[in-house]
Design a protein around this motif. Structure first.
Motif, mmCIF file in Angstrom:
data_model
loop_
_atom_site.group_PDB
_atom_site.id
_atom_site.type_symbol
_atom_site.label_atom_id
_atom_site.label_comp_id
_atom_site.label_asym_id
_atom_site.label_seq_id
_atom_site.Cartn_x
_atom_site.Cartn_y
_atom_site.Cartn_z
ATOM 1 N N TRP A 181 -4.856 3.193 3.832
ATOM 2 C CA TRP A 181 -5.504 2.950 2.870
ATOM 3 C C TRP A 181 -6.683 4.232 2.836
ATOM 4 C CZ3 TRP A 181 -6.178 0.148 -1.138
ATOM 5 C CH2 TRP A 181 -7.533 -0.192 -1.762
ATOM 6 N N GLY A 232 -3.634 -4.028 -2.426
ATOM 7 C CA GLY A 232 -4.734 -3.053 -1.876
ATOM 8 C C GLY A 232 -5.331 -3.848 -0.915
ATOM 9 N N GLY A 246 -9.549 -4.183 -3.542
ATOM 10 C CA GLY A 246 -8.119 -4.370 -3.131
ATOM 11 C C GLY A 246 -7.447 -5.472 -3.962
ATOM 12 N N TYR A 281 -1.813 3.155 -7.355
ATOM 13 C CA TYR A 281 -1.023 1.809 -7.268
ATOM 14 C C TYR A 281 -0.101 1.694 -8.519
ATOM 15 C CZ TYR A 281 -0.752 -3.122 -9.112
ATOM 16 O OH TYR A 281 -0.121 -4.193 -9.497
ATOM 17 N N TRP A 311 -6.288 4.424 -4.349
ATOM 18 C CA TRP A 311 -5.533 3.211 -4.815
ATOM 19 C C TRP A 311 -5.592 3.400 -6.620
ATOM 20 C CZ3 TRP A 311 -1.795 0.892 -3.223
ATOM 21 C CH2 TRP A 311 -1.435 -0.265 -3.622
#
Length: 368
Positions: free
Chosen positions: A339, A328, A179, A348, A344
């Motif tokens: 999540w 994240g 993250g 992102y 991601w």
């Protein structure tokens, strides 16, 4: 006799407890490495360049040694056979990665340092534009204290809020954090001198982009990591007789930043990053700071400029897929259901990050 017997037993026990160090490494038998550089050669080989401190009479000098291999350990073994004494990297202060190598999986190359208990994992680490070996070779010819010079140069940029505070140990933790990503100093050679060009952006284990010095400073302020000082220059006018009067230099003071997840919908993640900060003017040749209305106009122009820069910053880090702000990590901690539903790696770069900037001129020098 009993007392004498007890004394003998005590001495024997003390002798057994005070054993020597069986794995001692004597400095007189070692050749200490103070800085190292790593580059890719022929696509898959590693070129290691090391600077060893030596003495000619009473004068300290630098000795440069190089070798190639499939792994760092192999290059180290080869260089060990080139010197009189054992190759000792425990005093290494700076590691420099060539740009080609940094764009690969750097953990593969750095693995040896994390496994060797004698490694100096508190060393600074940086990326070089082009070949890392060129920086050590050029500096080593004219600066005996090359390692100290590079370490102090990076430290100075840390204090100036130009680079993040990292070393070999701290980046290892972030490399395996799904993250959050990181950045490390980016060095370049200009007319035989080493400059901090900005920062190399990383996603997981690889370099994916770069930030300029001013972008790096702005990121560090927005992420609540301002150091001792943070300086900027903004163009506030275009109508003055001399171009010098069009610009204003200032310091950011008492910044307060905050990150907020505005929308956690898996298909529409929105993040707001806000900054409130004071401004102290350090240079303004036009000298129009006696009028409160003019001060407010200048403040608005600084706000607008910082906001424009912030939007460009978000675009740059998202293009590099580098989650420097740790969005994240925020989702993992406080929005776990979201999540679980997102990828991601792919999502992102597409999320919406909105910066908000609010400044106030709180100081404009001692002359007015």
């Amino acid at each position: 006799m009993k007392k004498k017997h007890k004394a003998v037993v005590t001495l024997v026990l003390i002798h057994l407890l005070l054993t020597g160090c069986w794995d001692q490494r004597l400095l007189k038998d070692s050749r200490l490495v103070y800085s190292s550089a790593f580059d890719l050669e022929d696509g898959d080989k590693i070129l290691t360049t090391a600077i060893i401190r030596d003495f000619q009479g009473q004068t300290p000098t630098n000795v440069e040694i190089q070798d190639t291999g499939k792994t760092l350990r192999e290059t180290r073994l080869k260089m060990d056979r080139k010197i009189n004494g054992s190759f000792e990297p425990s005093k290494n202060r700076v590691f420099i990665l060539g740009e080609d190598l940094a764009q690969k999986d750097i953990y593969q190359f750095l693995d040896v340092f994390y496994r060797d208990p004698t490694s100096s994992i508190s060393s600074k680490i940086a990326v070089a534009e082009g070949r890392a070996a060129d920086i050590l070779s050029t500096l080593g010819q004219k600066n005996t204290l090359i390692s100290e010079y590079l370490a102090e140069q990076i430290k100075s940029s840390e204090e100036g809020t130009e680079v993040d505070i990292h070393n070999l140990q701290t980046i290892c933790t972030v490399m395996f954090d799904e993250g959050k990503d990181f950045m490390i100093p980016l060095l370049s050679m200009e007319d035989g001198e080493v400059e901090i060009e900005g920062n190399a952006l990383f996603h997981k284990h690889s370099m994916t982009g770069e930030l300029s010095v001013s972008q790096s400073s702005l990121f560090l302020i927005l992420s609540d990591n301002k150091a001792k000082k943070a300086r900027f220059v903004t163009k506030v006018d275009t109508n003055n007789k001399t171009p010098l009067d069009d610009y204003i230099a200032y310091n950011i003071v008492n910044p307060k930043s905050k990150m907020k997840i505005v929308s956690d919908s898996p298909h529409n993640i929105k993040v707001e990053i806000s900054l409130k900060a004071g401004i102290t003017i350090s240079e303004y040749p036009a000298d129009k700071l006696t009028d409160k209305k003019n001060i407010e106009k200048i403040n608005q122009k600084i706000e607008k400029d910082l906001l424009k820069r912030s939007k460009k910053l978000m675009e740059t880090i998202q293009t590099a897929n580098s989650d420097l702000f740790g969005i994240g990590r925020e989702l993992i901690a406080f929005h776990p259901k979201t999540w679980e539903k997102i990828n991601w790696e792919e999502d992102y770069p597409e999320i919406t990050i909105t910066p908000k900037i609010e400044t106030e001129i709180v100081g404009h020098g001692i002359i007015n």
